[in-house]
Design an enzyme around this catalytic site. Structure first.
Site, PDB file in Angstrom:
ATOM      1  N   HIS A 221       1.309   0.173 -10.021  1.00  0.00           N
ATOM      2  CA  HIS A 221       0.680   1.172 -11.016  1.00  0.00           C
ATOM      3  C   HIS A 221       1.383   0.763 -12.457  1.00  0.00           C
ATOM      4  CE1 HIS A 221      -0.850   4.946 -12.269  1.00  0.00           C
ATOM      5  NE2 HIS A 221       0.092   5.741 -11.677  1.00  0.00           N
ATOM      6  N   HIS A 260      -8.176  -3.521 -10.369  1.00  0.00           N
ATOM      7  CA  HIS A 260      -8.068  -2.203 -10.541  1.00  0.00           C
ATOM      8  C   HIS A 260      -8.789  -1.542  -9.414  1.00  0.00           C
ATOM      9  CE1 HIS A 260      -8.424   1.985 -12.170  1.00  0.00           C
ATOM     10  NE2 HIS A 260      -7.206   1.714 -12.807  1.00  0.00           N
ATOM     11  N   ARG A 269     -10.326   0.383 -21.158  1.00  0.00           N
ATOM     12  CA  ARG A 269      -9.316   0.462 -22.115  1.00  0.00           C
ATOM     13  C   ARG A 269      -8.905  -0.749 -22.543  1.00  0.00           C
ATOM     14  NH1 ARG A 269      -5.429   3.605 -17.876  1.00  0.00           N
ATOM     15  NH2 ARG A 269      -6.462   1.829 -16.570  1.00  0.00           N
ATOM     16  N   ASP A 311      -2.686  -2.790 -18.531  1.00  0.00           N
ATOM     17  CA  ASP A 311      -1.147  -3.046 -18.562  1.00  0.00           C
ATOM     18  C   ASP A 311      -1.072  -4.723 -19.058  1.00  0.00           C
ATOM     19  OD1 ASP A 311       0.064  -0.757 -17.707  1.00  0.00           O
ATOM     20  OD2 ASP A 311      -0.661  -1.265 -15.547  1.00  0.00           O
ATOM     21  N   ARG A 355      -2.898  18.988   2.073  1.00  0.00           N
ATOM     22  CA  ARG A 355      -2.251  18.539   3.268  1.00  0.00           C
ATOM     23  C   ARG A 355      -3.506  17.830   4.139  1.00  0.00           C
ATOM     24  NH1 ARG A 355      -0.757  17.085   8.408  1.00  0.00           N
ATOM     25  NH2 ARG A 355       0.858  18.173   9.001  1.00  0.00           N
TER      26      ARG A 355
HETATM   27  N1  COA Z   1      -4.564 -10.958  -8.377  1.00  0.00           N
HETATM   28  C1  COA Z   1      -4.938 -11.560  -7.523  1.00  0.00           C
HETATM   29  N2  COA Z   1      -6.090 -11.006  -6.578  1.00  0.00           N
HETATM   30  C2  COA Z   1      -6.257  -9.727  -6.667  1.00  0.00           C
HETATM   31  C3  COA Z   1      -5.736  -8.883  -7.402  1.00  0.00           C
HETATM   32  C4  COA Z   1      -4.838  -9.497  -8.453  1.00  0.00           C
HETATM   33  N3  COA Z   1      -4.273  -8.783  -9.431  1.00  0.00           N
HETATM   34  N4  COA Z   1      -6.182  -7.715  -7.484  1.00  0.00           N
HETATM   35  C5  COA Z   1      -6.972  -7.703  -6.608  1.00  0.00           C
HETATM   36  N5  COA Z   1      -7.025  -8.917  -5.772  1.00  0.00           N
HETATM   37  C6  COA Z   1      -7.980  -9.456  -4.898  1.00  0.00           C
HETATM   38  C7  COA Z   1      -6.966  -8.989  -3.495  1.00  0.00           C
HETATM   39  O1  COA Z   1      -6.337  -9.843  -3.085  1.00  0.00           O
HETATM   40  C8  COA Z   1      -8.260  -8.927  -2.519  1.00  0.00           C
HETATM   41  O2  COA Z   1      -8.667 -10.248  -2.180  1.00  0.00           O
HETATM   42  P1  COA Z   1      -9.300 -10.404  -0.599  1.00  0.00           P
HETATM   43  O3  COA Z   1     -10.512  -9.656  -0.450  1.00  0.00           O
HETATM   44  O4  COA Z   1      -9.485 -11.824  -0.577  1.00  0.00           O
HETATM   45  O5  COA Z   1      -8.091  -9.867   0.188  1.00  0.00           O
HETATM   46  C9  COA Z   1      -9.462  -8.412  -3.673  1.00  0.00           C
HETATM   47  O6  COA Z   1      -9.013  -8.578  -4.717  1.00  0.00           O
HETATM   48  C10 COA Z   1      -9.797  -6.593  -3.502  1.00  0.00           C
HETATM   49  O7  COA Z   1      -8.493  -6.330  -3.883  1.00  0.00           O
HETATM   50  P2  COA Z   1      -7.630  -4.843  -3.216  1.00  0.00           P
HETATM   51  O8  COA Z   1      -6.323  -5.157  -3.359  1.00  0.00           O
HETATM   52  O9  COA Z   1      -8.330  -4.602  -2.021  1.00  0.00           O
HETATM   53  O10 COA Z   1      -8.116  -3.992  -4.269  1.00  0.00           O
HETATM   54  P3  COA Z   1      -7.477  -2.659  -4.612  1.00  0.00           P
HETATM   55  O11 COA Z   1      -8.419  -1.622  -5.047  1.00  0.00           O
HETATM   56  O12 COA Z   1      -6.648  -2.173  -3.417  1.00  0.00           O
HETATM   57  O13 COA Z   1      -6.151  -2.836  -5.746  1.00  0.00           O
HETATM   58  C11 COA Z   1      -4.768  -2.971  -7.243  1.00  0.00           C
HETATM   59  C12 COA Z   1      -6.101  -2.591  -6.783  1.00  0.00           C
HETATM   60  C13 COA Z   1      -4.726  -2.659  -8.815  1.00  0.00           C
HETATM   61  C14 COA Z   1      -3.668  -2.493  -6.346  1.00  0.00           C
HETATM   62  C15 COA Z   1      -4.748  -4.601  -7.456  1.00  0.00           C
HETATM   63  O14 COA Z   1      -5.756  -5.127  -8.240  1.00  0.00           O
HETATM   64  C16 COA Z   1      -3.441  -5.124  -7.793  1.00  0.00           C
HETATM   65  O15 COA Z   1      -2.355  -5.243  -7.008  1.00  0.00           O
HETATM   66  N6  COA Z   1      -3.257  -5.332  -8.998  1.00  0.00           N
HETATM   67  C17 COA Z   1      -2.059  -5.884  -9.604  1.00  0.00           C
HETATM   68  C18 COA Z   1      -1.203  -4.841 -10.120  1.00  0.00           C
HETATM   69  C19 COA Z   1      -1.551  -3.877 -11.362  1.00  0.00           C
HETATM   70  O16 COA Z   1      -1.924  -4.679 -12.247  1.00  0.00           O
HETATM   71  N7  COA Z   1      -1.683  -2.826 -11.240  1.00  0.00           N
HETATM   72  C20 COA Z   1      -1.908  -1.886 -12.495  1.00  0.00           C
HETATM   73  C21 COA Z   1      -3.467  -1.072 -11.922  1.00  0.00           C
HETATM   74  S1  COA Z   1      -3.991  -0.432 -13.570  1.00  0.00           S
END
Ligand code: COA
Length: 374
Positions: A221, A260, A269, A311, A355
């Site tokens: 996050h 995201h 953004r 970010d 809940r």
């Molecule tokens: N770097 C590399 N691969 C990424 C990635 C990243 N930042 N974000 C997503 N992916 C990949 C995942 O590994 C996954 O690959 P797979 O299908 O081969 O397993 C695919 O993209 C889908 O990602 P997923 O984690 O299921 O998406 P999500 O919606 O659950 O996760 C986040 C969203 C934000 C948690 C994720 O993109 C992430 O961890 N980003 C980095 C942290 C970050 O910048 N957070 C700030 C968010 S505003």
């Protein structure tokens, strides 16, 4: 009732809100119906904070009154200042921020009054005082004298002043202001949902914001802006960038500042923040970070079709402005207090205890064996 599990509440609509709308299909984000890009170009952060909290943009008189109220509430107690000064110097500033809001709750005479009027007043106090205490830690941990807030400065100018003892040029302040506007609100993200969940038991606003800060700290996050800078520092120079990012992707590493949960075609953004990051890079005569930024971004889009989130540009922007890397997420806090507070008030106004259910997957029913038989 379906017992299908939706891990991470993926795709679940849990409530309605009038505060902001994230529209991933058209790459748009609105606060109370106004596009954030429009707000960034035409408003200052205080106007947007008023909008998020009250539902409408202020007129001149309302803005003057709001700014005066903020100014009058910026001072913190000697007690809080001393607590901050005595916090472990190695403590993470996000943990300090969480503790600051918790202490503000101990000091506030209306902590347990959840009436709409009291909640709005408490929200303004938290919004006004938290930056002062965070800036105090910024200096105190380096052994520098704490600088109290100064009247006549805007929210952004005053934060620079309390951290560095001076206000930078207006273009730098504008870029900071824009980052605060972009960080102010983003519907049911994990920290906001945490705040709403805490509120749903009819707990208080200080507790809800304390919990929200703990949630924001995580690298998935808000903590991502700090991680972006660590990554850029590891890359060191533009010549290393392609090798570094390709290597990270080959090893299937998560690259911070990308991806995201809601936006899959790009974060609404980012274009605005990227524009201001590039402006700051030019002013600061940056030779490397804006180049690393572009190189890594292009590879992420080409190889993975994963776009940067907000970010990604804020990390190097705050670095070039002179902030310590572990203070990037607390800057997010001082802005998001507005969004969290609006959601807490909205939750109180139409509350239903949150809940959800879980599917039990543990041991089947067992009989207790007496101790000497186990
Ligand atoms: N770097 C590399 N691969 C990424 C990635 C990243 N930042 N974000 C997503 N992916 C990949 C995942 O590994 C996954 O690959 P797979 O299908 O081969 O397993 C695919 O993209 C889908 O990602 P997923 O984690 O299921 O998406 P999500 O919606 O659950 O996760 C986040 C969203 C934000 C948690 C994720 O993109 C992430 O961890 N980003 C980095 C942290 C970050 O910048 N957070 C700030 C968010 S505003």
């Amino acid at each position: 009732m379906s017992d299908e599990i939706k891990k991470g509440l993926l795709g679940i609509v849990v409530d309605e809100t009038t505060i902001s709308q994230v529209m991933p299909d058209i790459n748009s984000l609105t606060y109370r119906g106004y596009a954030v890009q429009d707000l960034c170009e035409n408003c200052d952060f205080e106007e947007v904070a008023y909008l998020v909290l009250n539902g409408d943009l202020p007129n001149k008189k309302e803005l003057k009154k709001f700014k005066k109220e903020l100014e009058e509430n910026r001072n913190i107690t000697i007690n809080l200042r001393e607590i901050v000064k005595h916090m472990p110097k190695k403590a993470h500033p996000m943990d300090v921020s969480r503790t600051i809001v918790s202490v503000l709750g101990l000091e506030d005479k209306e902590t347990n009054n959840n009436s709409p009027k009291a909640n709005m007043k408490k929200a303004i106090r938290i919004f006004a005082k938290t930056p002062t205490a965070i800036a105090a830690f910024f200096r105190a941990r380096k052994g520098e004298k704490v600088i109290p807030p100064k009247k006549g400065l805007t929210f952004a100018e005053n934060f620079f002043y309390m951290c560095f003892g001076k206000v930078p040029n207006k273009d730098i302040v504008k870029a900071f202001d824009v980052s605060l506007i972009l960080y102010a609100e983003h519907s049911f993200n994990v920290s906001t949902f945490t705040a709403r969940t805490i509120t749903s038991s009819l707990s208080d606003i200080h507790g809800a914001i304390t919990g929200a800060i703990a949630s924001l700290k995580g690298p998935l996050h808000g903590g991502a802006n700090e991680e972006v800078m660590h990554m850029m520092n590891k890359i060191k120079n533009p010549e290393n960038a392609l090798k570094w990012i390709n290597n990270a992707l080959n090893k299937k590493e998560v690259v911070m500042g990308f991806g995201h949960r809601v936006y899959k075609k790009g974060d609404s953004r980012v274009p605005t923040m990227e524009k201001y990051f590039k402006k700051v890079a030019k002013i600061k005569k940056d030779k490397k970070f804006h180049k690393i930024y572009d190189l890594v971004k292009n590879v992420m889009i080409e190889r993975k079709n994963i776009h940067p989130n907000v970010d990604y540009p804020t990390g190097p922007t705050y670095h070039l402005m002179g902030f310590d890397t572990d203070f990037f997420t607390p800057i997010f806090v001082i802005s998001r207090i507005t969004g969290w507070s609006a959601h807490i008030m909205e939750q109180h106004a139409a509350n239903k205890l949150i809940r959800p259910l879980s599917k039990y997957s543990g041991e089947k029913h067992r009989r207790v064996m007496l101790l000497n038989q186990r």
